[in-house]
Design a protein around this motif. Structure first.
Motif, short mmCIF file in Angstrom:
data_model
loop_
_atom_site.label_atom_id
_atom_site.label_comp_id
_atom_site.label_asym_id
_atom_site.label_seq_id
_atom_site.Cartn_x
_atom_site.Cartn_y
_atom_site.Cartn_z
N SER A 65 -6.34 5.76 -6.97
CA SER A 65 -6.70 5.12 -5.71
C SER A 65 -7.81 5.93 -5.04
O SER A 65 -7.56 6.88 -4.32
CB SER A 65 -5.48 5.04 -4.79
N VAL A 66 -9.06 5.57 -5.34
CA VAL A 66 -10.22 6.25 -4.76
C VAL A 66 -10.71 5.39 -3.60
O VAL A 66 -11.26 4.29 -3.80
CB VAL A 66 -11.33 6.44 -5.81
N TRP A 67 -10.51 5.89 -2.40
CA TRP A 67 -10.85 5.09 -1.22
C TRP A 67 -12.35 4.83 -1.12
O TRP A 67 -12.77 3.83 -0.55
CB TRP A 67 -10.35 5.78 0.05
N PRO A 79 -10.86 -5.85 -1.73
CA PRO A 79 -11.14 -4.50 -2.24
C PRO A 79 -9.93 -3.60 -2.41
O PRO A 79 -9.98 -2.65 -3.19
CB PRO A 79 -12.12 -3.93 -1.21
N ILE A 80 -8.82 -3.89 -1.71
CA ILE A 80 -7.66 -3.00 -1.85
C ILE A 80 -7.05 -3.13 -3.25
O ILE A 80 -6.27 -2.27 -3.66
CB ILE A 80 -6.58 -3.29 -0.78
N ARG A 81 -7.44 -4.17 -4.01
CA ARG A 81 -6.90 -4.32 -5.35
C ARG A 81 -7.46 -3.28 -6.31
O ARG A 81 -6.99 -3.16 -7.44
CB ARG A 81 -7.20 -5.72 -5.88
N GLN A 82 -8.49 -2.51 -5.86
CA GLN A 82 -8.99 -1.43 -6.70
C GLN A 82 -8.04 -0.24 -6.74
O GLN A 82 -8.19 0.64 -7.58
CB GLN A 82 -10.36 -0.96 -6.17
N MET A 83 -7.08 -0.22 -5.83
CA MET A 83 -6.10 0.86 -5.82
C MET A 83 -5.02 0.51 -6.85
O MET A 83 -4.31 -0.47 -6.71
CB MET A 83 -5.49 1.02 -4.43
N ILE A 84 -4.89 1.34 -7.88
CA ILE A 84 -4.00 1.04 -9.00
C ILE A 84 -2.88 2.08 -9.07
O ILE A 84 -3.13 3.29 -8.91
CB ILE A 84 -4.77 1.02 -10.33
N PHE A 85 -1.68 1.62 -9.38
CA PHE A 85 -0.51 2.51 -9.48
C PHE A 85 0.26 2.18 -10.75
O PHE A 85 0.32 1.03 -11.19
CB PHE A 85 0.38 2.34 -8.26
N ILE A 87 2.03 -11.52 -9.29
CA ILE A 87 0.66 -11.38 -8.78
C ILE A 87 0.29 -9.91 -8.69
O ILE A 87 0.94 -9.13 -7.98
CB ILE A 87 0.51 -12.05 -7.41
N GLY A 88 -0.74 -9.51 -9.43
CA GLY A 88 -1.26 -8.14 -9.34
C GLY A 88 -0.40 -7.10 -10.01
O GLY A 88 -0.55 -5.91 -9.72
N ALA A 98 -2.55 -2.38 -5.13
CA ALA A 98 -1.99 -2.20 -3.79
C ALA A 98 -1.48 -3.51 -3.21
O ALA A 98 -0.47 -3.54 -2.49
CB ALA A 98 -3.03 -1.59 -2.87
N GLN A 99 -2.18 -4.63 -3.49
CA GLN A 99 -1.73 -5.91 -2.97
C GLN A 99 -0.34 -6.26 -3.50
O GLN A 99 0.51 -6.77 -2.76
CB GLN A 99 -2.72 -7.02 -3.38
N ALA A 100 -0.08 -5.96 -4.76
CA ALA A 100 1.24 -6.24 -5.34
C ALA A 100 2.32 -5.44 -4.64
O ALA A 100 3.42 -5.94 -4.39
CB ALA A 100 1.23 -5.93 -6.83
#
Length: 569
Positions: free
Chosen positions: A395-397, A432-438, A458-459, A493-495
């Motif tokens: 998760s690179v802000w 853009p928050i979907r770029q944060m991956i976990f 979803i996501g 992040a959306q998920a």
């Protein structure tokens, strides 16, 4: 007097007040009050006073016809589906209203409204001009109601003098009053002094704008992430239980009522054996405490050693009565032997005579729980606790911020976004928050809990360990829904926001909530702004959309949570 009008026509007319300035003439309504058009057995007059629809025989859609919910003795509420049409979920009281003065001049209504929504629940009428009338009505446990006294009319030839009688049951007791039918009681608050055997009024003390409240308390057990029924008193283990009172009591509690918590063992022939009164929290009196809490949690070992010895073996027990036969859950040959059924009984009682107002029961150990075996190859869920094997975040802000800038035709930046900006873009849920991956992996997740998470599409991607017989060496047809699996997820992040809305709900399965909180604990460490917007559905929406609410949205805690969530700073 303002609002009183007169129709100079023939007989049956009266001075009348519904809303100020509106005239009501009973002849003009042109209603056949004895007709029952929808086949539920209720004439139109009963449909009117019980606030049911004459066009359908099941007004609240709970599967029980209006005619079967009325008459009472006991009964249920025909316009409130939350009681499921079951008299056990209600208390019955008697309302009385009318003009007792003997002047034959007044007509009155006593309206009952759900509090605080203001929905009209009952419309109790007198017996005629100068004739008080009584009838019985059911109110749903766990709810509060307002009552309002409404002057309807003064008979022709009489000046309005606003004499009235208004009673809830006999109105002789202060505070808690026993209901007429079923286990239960009501708490009556009458700050505007509407309840009376007889009041001689005048045009300066009409009852408009005055009201009282009727509270029907309920106690129930609830589950959350820390709830633990899976414990064995015989092995000296403790469990964690929760109790709540609905509606939430005011500061200082409900007058005339107290709370008690009892431990019992089940015995043969549907009997039970008292074990002890359970001390709750720091209260120094274990068998009673003021009813001044909305929810309460406590640790419980099921068999207090002060009055009943602990079990001395997994299937041999001692207790207060050697002759009492313990009820042992069924056990499969070769499996660990469960302890006897031990039940927690939460009670609300009247202070005056300790009569039980209402109670709730919860088995502390159920058929699905087992004692860990000393020597056996058969697994038990208690031996393999749920955990996270790993949690990883990409998760690179700066990447999130640059993607956002691209969408508004701006060039990339070079600074870390501030806390406020992170909160705002997460609250807005822009793409853009979907770029944060976990990425994470649960170990020893119950299969049925895993299914709950797989429903989220979803996501997120799911990778669940197989139950194929050739891979596990165990016939998959013999595995229960509680069989343990490993479950790996790859999500944005959306998920996480989507899943939190459903799995943090107080109506969600506590086991599923507990598993999800393991993930959120790790999110909080690395991305506190994301953690702060992972909230239950009611906080996300600002109201409860569920078919059956838990009551949380009516509490101060909900209001505080909502304010924190909506804060963009």
């Amino acid at each position: 007097m303002t609002g009183i009008q007169h129709n100079g026509g023939g007989g049956g007319e009266a001075y009348a007040l519904d809303n100020p300035g509106r005239f009501v003439n009973s002849q003009a309504l042109n209603v056949n009050w004895t007709h029952a058009p929808d086949g539920d057995g209720l004439p139109n007059f009963d449909e009117y006073r019980y606030c049911t629809s004459p066009a359908t025989n099941d007004t609240d859609g709970d599967g029980v016809s209006d005619g079967d919910e009325i008459p009472h003795s006991p009964g249920s509420c025909p316009n409130d589906a939350s009681d499921s049409g079951d008299p056990a979920n209600c208390v019955t009281l008697r309302l009385t209203v009318g003009d007792p003065s003997g002047s034959h001049s007044e007509r009155w209504n006593l309206n009952i409204l759900e509090y605080p929504s203001g929905r009209l629940v009952y419309h109790h009428c007198d017996g005629g001009f100068g004739t008080p009338g009584s009838a019985e009505y059911a109110l749903v446990k766990g709810k509060a109601y307002a009552f309002r006294l409404r002057w309807v009319a003064t008979n022709l030839g009489y000046n309005p003098d606003f004499d009235w009688r208004c009673l809830v049951n006999d109105s002789n007791l202060a505070g808690a009053r026993p209901a007429l039918y079923g286990t239960g009681a009501v708490i009556v608050e009458d700050p505007d002094q509407l309840l009376t055997e007889e009041t001689h009024g005048n045009d300066t003390n009409i009852t408009l704008g005055r009201e009282g409240r009727i509270i029907v308390p309920k106690v129930e057990f609830f589950e959350s992430a820390w709830t633990d029924y899976n414990f064995s008193p015989s092995l000296g283990e403790s469990g964690s239980l929760g109790v709540r009172v609905l509606p939430p009591p005011p500061e200082g509690g409900y007058a005339g009522l107290s709370f008690k918590l009892e431990a019992v063992r089940e015995t043969e022939n549907s009997g039970e054996q008292h074990i002890d009164w359970v001390t709750v929290g720091s209260d120094s009196t274990p068998d009673s405490r003021p009813l001044a809490f909305s929810s309460l949690t406590f640790d419980w070992d099921g068999v207090p050693s002060s009055s009943a010895p602990q079990a001395n073996g997994r299937d041999s027990f001692q207790g207060l009565s050697d002759s009492a036969v313990r009820i042992l859950p069924a056990a499969t040959a070769g499996q660990p032997v469960p302890p006897p059924f031990v039940t927690a009984v939460a009670k609300i009682v009247l202070d005056s005579d300790q009569t039980t107002v209402c109670e709730a029961r919860e088995r502390a150990v159920t058929e699905s729980h087992c004692i860990p075996p000393l020597k056996t190859a058969n697994w038990c869920p208690m031996e393999q606790p749920l955990s996270l094997k790993y949690f990883k975040a990409k998760s690179v802000w700066r990447d999130v911020a640059d993607a956002a800038r691209t969408t508004i035709r701006m060039e990339e930046g070079d600074k870390e976004p501030g806390h406020g900006w992170k909160r705002r873009i997460l609250l807005s849920e822009h793409s853009p928050i979907r770029q944060m991956i976990f990425k994470w992996k649960w170990i020893n997740l119950k299969y049925w809990v895993s299914v709950h998470f797989v429903r989220h599409k979803i996501g997120i991607e799911h990778f669940v360990s197989t139950q194929r017989t050739d891979r596990t060496g165990v016939n998959r047809d013999e595995l229960s829904q509680a069989a343990l699996v490993n479950h790996e997820c790859f999500a944005n992040a959306q998920a996480l926001i989507f899943i939190s809305r459903k799995r943090l709900c107080r109506q969600a399965s506590p086991e599923t909530t507990a598993a999800w909180k393991l993930v959120l604990d790790e999110v909080q460490k690395c991305e506190p702004e994301l953690f702060s917007v992972c909230v239950p559905e009611c906080v996300y929406r600002g109201f409860c959309p569920e078919f059956k609410t838990c009551g949380y949205t009516e509490t101060d805690a909900f209001k505080k949570a909502l304010a924190v969530y909506r804060d963009k700073t």
